[in-house]
Design a protein around this motif. Structure first.
Motif, PDB file in Angstrom:
ATOM      1  N   LYS A  87       0.812  -1.217   0.000  1.00 31.47           N
ATOM      2  CA  LYS A  87       0.000   0.000   0.000  1.00 31.47           C
ATOM      3  C   LYS A  87       0.847   1.269   0.000  1.00 31.47           C
ATOM      4  N   ASP A  88       2.156   1.134   0.202  1.00 34.78           N
ATOM      5  CA  ASP A  88       3.058   2.295   0.157  1.00 34.78           C
ATOM      6  C   ASP A  88       3.526   2.594  -1.262  1.00 34.78           C
ATOM      7  N   ILE A  89       3.107   1.776  -2.215  1.00 33.85           N
ATOM      8  CA  ILE A  89       3.531   1.941  -3.612  1.00 33.85           C
ATOM      9  C   ILE A  89       2.366   2.466  -4.445  1.00 33.85           C
ATOM     10  N   ASP A  90       2.597   3.580  -5.125  1.00 35.23           N
ATOM     11  CA  ASP A  90       1.598   4.148  -6.041  1.00 35.23           C
ATOM     12  C   ASP A  90       2.008   3.742  -7.455  1.00 35.23           C
ATOM     13  N   PHE A  91       1.414   2.658  -7.941  1.00 37.91           N
ATOM     14  CA  PHE A  91       1.809   2.122  -9.243  1.00 37.91           C
ATOM     15  C   PHE A  91       1.448   3.069 -10.382  1.00 37.91           C
ATOM     16  N   SER A  92       0.288   3.724 -10.292  1.00 40.65           N
ATOM     17  CA  SER A  92      -0.143   4.596 -11.385  1.00 40.65           C
ATOM     18  C   SER A  92       0.757   5.814 -11.532  1.00 40.65           C
ATOM     19  N   ASN A  93       1.208   6.363 -10.402  1.00 40.68           N
ATOM     20  CA  ASN A  93       2.086   7.540 -10.441  1.00 40.68           C
ATOM     21  C   ASN A  93       3.566   7.170 -10.327  1.00 40.68           C
ATOM     22  N   GLN A  94       3.835   5.888 -10.242  1.00 39.10           N
ATOM     23  CA  GLN A  94       5.204   5.376 -10.188  1.00 39.10           C
ATOM     24  C   GLN A  94       6.037   6.043  -9.075  1.00 39.10           C
ATOM     25  N   THR A  95       5.520   5.927  -7.869  1.00 41.50           N
ATOM     26  CA  THR A  95       6.239   6.461  -6.703  1.00 41.50           C
ATOM     27  C   THR A  95       6.151   5.480  -5.542  1.00 41.50           C
ATOM     28  N   ILE A  96       7.197   5.498  -4.738  1.00 43.29           N
ATOM     29  CA  ILE A  96       7.239   4.718  -3.500  1.00 43.29           C
ATOM     30  C   ILE A  96       7.226   5.692  -2.336  1.00 43.29           C
ATOM     31  N   HIS A  97       6.383   5.434  -1.347  1.00 42.69           N
ATOM     32  CA  HIS A  97       6.285   6.286  -0.163  1.00 42.69           C
ATOM     33  C   HIS A  97       7.001   5.582   0.997  1.00 42.69           C
ATOM     34  N   ILE A  98       8.038   6.208   1.511  1.00 46.64           N
ATOM     35  CA  ILE A  98       8.772   5.648   2.654  1.00 46.64           C
ATOM     36  C   ILE A  98       8.115   6.169   3.928  1.00 46.64           C
ATOM     37  N   ASP A 120      10.860   3.933 -12.184  1.00 46.73           N
ATOM     38  CA  ASP A 120      10.587   3.863 -13.617  1.00 46.73           C
ATOM     39  C   ASP A 120       9.792   2.601 -13.968  1.00 46.73           C
ATOM     40  N   ASP A 121       9.562   2.409 -15.268  1.00 42.82           N
ATOM     41  CA  ASP A 121       8.769   1.280 -15.740  1.00 42.82           C
ATOM     42  C   ASP A 121       9.374  -0.064 -15.337  1.00 42.82           C
ATOM     43  N   TYR A 122      10.712  -0.146 -15.375  1.00 45.35           N
ATOM     44  CA  TYR A 122      11.372  -1.413 -15.044  1.00 45.35           C
ATOM     45  C   TYR A 122      11.095  -1.811 -13.593  1.00 45.35           C
ATOM     46  N   VAL A 123      11.268  -0.867 -12.667  1.00 39.62           N
ATOM     47  CA  VAL A 123      11.033  -1.173 -11.254  1.00 39.62           C
ATOM     48  C   VAL A 123       9.565  -1.511 -11.025  1.00 39.62           C
ATOM     49  N   VAL A 124       8.669  -0.785 -11.691  1.00 41.58           N
ATOM     50  CA  VAL A 124       7.240  -1.080 -11.568  1.00 41.58           C
ATOM     51  C   VAL A 124       6.955  -2.510 -12.027  1.00 41.58           C
ATOM     52  N   SER A 125       7.531  -2.895 -13.170  1.00 34.81           N
ATOM     53  CA  SER A 125       7.291  -4.243 -13.693  1.00 34.81           C
ATOM     54  C   SER A 125       7.856  -5.310 -12.757  1.00 34.81           C
ATOM     55  N   GLU A 126       9.016  -5.047 -12.148  1.00 36.82           N
ATOM     56  CA  GLU A 126       9.609  -6.000 -11.207  1.00 36.82           C
ATOM     57  C   GLU A 126       8.748  -6.124  -9.946  1.00 36.82           C
ATOM     58  N   LEU A 127       8.172  -5.011  -9.497  1.00 35.69           N
ATOM     59  CA  LEU A 127       7.275  -5.049  -8.334  1.00 35.69           C
ATOM     60  C   LEU A 127       6.001  -5.834  -8.662  1.00 35.69           C
ATOM     61  N   GLU A 128       5.457  -5.610  -9.820  1.00 37.85           N
ATOM     62  CA  GLU A 128       4.247  -6.333 -10.229  1.00 37.85           C
ATOM     63  C   GLU A 128       4.529  -7.833 -10.351  1.00 37.85           C
ATOM     64  N   LYS A 129       5.700  -8.159 -10.868  1.00 36.85           N
ATOM     65  CA  LYS A 129       6.094  -9.567 -10.978  1.00 36.85           C
ATOM     66  C   LYS A 129       6.208 -10.204  -9.601  1.00 36.85           C
TER      67      LYS A 129
END
Length: 382
Positions: free
Chosen positions: A224-235, A263-272
């Motif tokens: 829930k700390d990850i905003d996938f649509s805006n590609q941001t991580i909240h610490i 970026d897109d790569y990190v987002v894709s790795e998180l989704e995976k």
């Protein structure tokens, strides 16, 4: 009023004593607030009644002026117990408190704990530091932590009138040894990530390399700390070890509580990772049964995968340094790097990564030279 005595004198003529008996005095110093009984201060060893009178008058003056300090008979450990409950527990974060308590119990108490606090000399503490560094082979940064603890302890001992002077004001902190920072270049970082892509912990290394997050921040990261649509991580929280167990707490500083763009790569790795996760844990990095991954086990896993990838050995924390160093070498502004890392000030970033600055200065020197000599200068539109 002072009372004077000459202890052990058997001479018939007291005024012409030849036995060398010493004079002593007793002075009322007030009422004990707990027992409500009268308290006295006695001093002895004076060669004459006149000497005893001078000392007694000085003591009485201090009592009138409220400058008299009754030095405690407590050992350092006894005072530390008092300081720990009254000060440290309320002023330190829980994780820091237990960490410092471990240092006190393991390093300070066995050596100095059973000495009366009034009897500890600056030279004793300085010799203690030398032993820790030269014989026990502790790092200067660790010994500086011990120094800061002792400084705080003696500061309050003086503040609470347990001692007359703060001896730590005369003790020098160890000079820090700045070890050369170990980082990977872009090829080594890529090689490691390629070699670990099938490991369950792969996402932890992706986050460390691509965001510069601390280990505790990665292990405390929730979906829930990850905003996938805006590609941001909240610490917003970090995993910490406390008294043999683990808990989550807010980051140490205001700047540590931050947002990091991905970026897109990190987002894709998180989704995976989310698809592969066998449990419904709210954490991104977990064990196979969905429990938090311990920092010690992650470091062990990291060391094992380094051997597999055949890249230079570094610490997990050095992945954070790798992220920052590569960004700075790309020409990214230190302010942006500072914000990604969660440093309190940009000066911290510049001091930490000063080793990168010489490389960054080369194109700057060339640009300046070209400017003055009129070569390859892009003119601004007027």
């Amino acid at each position: 009023m002072a009372y004077y005595r000459r202890r052990g004198c058997n001479c018939k003529n007291k005024k012409k004593c030849t036995c060398g008996a010493k004079w002593s005095f007793s002075v009322d110093i007030g009422i004990d607030p707990i027992t409500k009984k009268r308290k006295q201060k006695t001093a002895s060893g004076f060669s004459s009644k006149k000497e005893a009178q001078i000392a007694a008058e000085e003591l009485e003056k201090q009592i009138r002026d409220k400058t008299y300090i009754e030095v405690t008979e407590q050992t350092l450990k006894q005072f530390i117990d008092e300081w720990s409950e009254s000060v440290a527990k309320n002023r330190m974060r829980e994780s820091t408190y237990y960490n410092r308590l471990g240092i006190i119990n393991n390093k300070i108490v066995p050596v100095l704990g059973y000495v009366k606090i009034k009897d500890i000399e600056p030279s004793t503490v300085q010799s203690y530091y030398n032993k820790l560094i030269n014989e026990d082979k502790l790092s200067t940064s660790y010994v500086r932590t011990i120094h800061n603890l002792l400084s705080s302890i003696f500061k309050y001992a003086k503040k609470w009138d347990k001692v007359k002077v703060n001896i730590m004001e005369k003790v020098d902190a160890p000079i820090p040894n700045h070890k050369e920072m170990k980082t990977w270049n872009k090829d080594e970082a890529s090689k490691f990530l390629d070699a670990t892509k099938d490991a369950p912990t792969h996402i932890a290394y992706v986050l460390a390399v691509y965001t510069g997050m601390r280990m505790g921040e990665i292990l405390g990261l929730r979906w829930k700390d990850i905003d996938f649509s805006n590609q941001t991580i909240h610490i917003v929280q970090t995993l910490v070890r406390i008294d043999g167990g683990f808990t989550f707490q807010e980051p140490k500083t205001r700047n540590s509580k931050r947002q990091i763009a991905i970026d897109d790569y990190v987002v894709s790795e998180l989704e995976k990772r989310k698809e592969q996760q066998e449990t419904n844990s709210e954490l991104v990095v977990t064990t196979g049964i969905g429990t938090p991954y311990s920092p010690r086990n992650l470091q062990r896993n990291f060391n094992m995968l380094i051997k597999k990838a055949k890249v230079p050995k570094i610490r997990f924390h050095d992945l954070r340094h790798t992220h920052a160093t590569l960004l700075l070498k790309l020409g990214e502004h230190p302010k942006v790097v500072s914000e990604r890392l969660g440093h309190s000030k940009i000066s911290v970033t510049l001091d930490t990564y000063s080793h990168v600055i010489p490389d960054m200065q080369k194109p700057t020197a060339k640009k300046f030279s070209n400017l003055l000599r009129g070569q390859n200068v892009v003119k601004e539109d007027k």
